[in-house]
Design an enzyme around this catalytic site. Sequence first.
Site, short mmCIF file in Angstrom:
data_model
loop_
_atom_site.label_atom_id
_atom_site.label_comp_id
_atom_site.label_asym_id
_atom_site.label_seq_id
_atom_site.Cartn_x
_atom_site.Cartn_y
_atom_site.Cartn_z
N CYS A 96 42.61 45.16 29.38
CA CYS A 96 41.21 45.18 29.06
C CYS A 96 40.88 44.25 29.84
CB CYS A 96 41.06 44.88 27.47
SG CYS A 96 39.08 44.78 27.20
N HIS A 97 39.41 44.26 30.65
CA HIS A 97 38.99 43.40 31.39
C HIS A 97 37.89 42.40 30.82
CE1 HIS A 97 36.12 47.25 32.39
NE2 HIS A 97 35.47 46.46 31.22
#
Length: 446
Positions: free
Chosen positions: A173-174
């Site tokens: 996840c960013h």
Amino acid sequence: MFHISTLDQIKIAYIGGGSQGWARSLMSDLSIDERMSGTVALYDLDFEAAQKNEVIGNHSGNGRWRYEAVSTLKKALSAADIVIISILPGSLDDMEVDVHLPERCGIYQSVGDTVGPGGIIRGLRAVPIFAEIARAIRDYAPESWVINYTNPMSVCTRVLYKVFPGIKAIGCCHEVFGTQKLLAEMVTERLGIEVPRREDIRVNVLGINHFTWITKASYRHIDLLPIFREFSAHYGESGYELEGECWRDSVFCSAHRVAFDLFETYGAIPAAGDRHLAEFLPGPYLKQPEVWKFHLTPISFRKQDRAEKRQETERLIVQQRGVAEKASGEEGVNIIAALLGLGELVTNVNMPNQGQVLNLPIQAIVETNAFITRNRVQPILSGALPKGVEMLAARHISNQEAVADAGLTKDTGLAFQAFLNDPLVQIDRSDAEQLFNDMLQCIMQS
């Protein structure tokens, strides 16, 4: 070990290979990375979409990667070294139900893909899909490394491990990246020091996906928490927008007021966007998003965005062009390179808790930094969450475990208990039951 004999014979299986978002980002990053080459097998329930990505992919880069649309999971996974999963569980029409049907009960959601009524129903849709994927990986690519981008991240990744305990899977996840950028801009403003890359901000990350927290942060051995305390106090009311961003102009941007408010309460830095953070706890945020300077993302926006991307797809095919050869800002390709032995990497990943978060349940999917090197992902011991955050996270972990189990066993009663236990479901039990049944009915009809 991997099937590869050389770094020019890598096979990546892409589940969700018709994607116009994550898949195109991978194409862009692979096109500019000269360290490896091979084949990308594109599998998607929408085979035509995968075929279009095959055409676009094969016009991207300098031919180091060959893209091939395949019709079965078996074909995609056989001899795969890396498996990437980025799918939409259901359709945007389903997501419209997830996000907007609860509004009739006064429940508003800014994203609706992780927690809240929408996240739970989406999770129930995703569980059987991920169970099938896990079984296929077990049968056809048991030694591969699996990178999942699909939300609800914690539920989906948990199901992979429940169904195939020997799987080597991480969720990526960013959201943490945006907080690193915020801290980098803070260093420039407060200390007059330019930070070349957000990766130069060192952070200790822990929590659960989209509800992740930073308990230590530094730049060149400078402790950033005391500076953030001043920064948060200064911008708590007005908010702070990252350079080049305006929260009013994009449904994905915010002024970080929710993060500042949570920091003042719990003393740790929230490491996710305000849209996600707001859904994890009851309070004023979702009732007054404009006051807190973030958006509720309507599904009408996502449908319009999809239509525009489809037009872009057709344009690229007609013009016989590939994706732009530029970095996407994602870390998937760097993770793949590290797993293949091309260096080392420390980044945030979602994995079963082996003790890396001291005060969350063992085996729950938690998000922390990990050390990634050849054929190895080692979670980094990250300590304990602040007590108040632990209490909030533990409730969601219980719900996520219940959703995973309910989806696997088709236990509607357990699923409703998780639904009722969500912090956003602050309505009468009878109303909650009616809402749950109506949302569940939409799953069965889709």
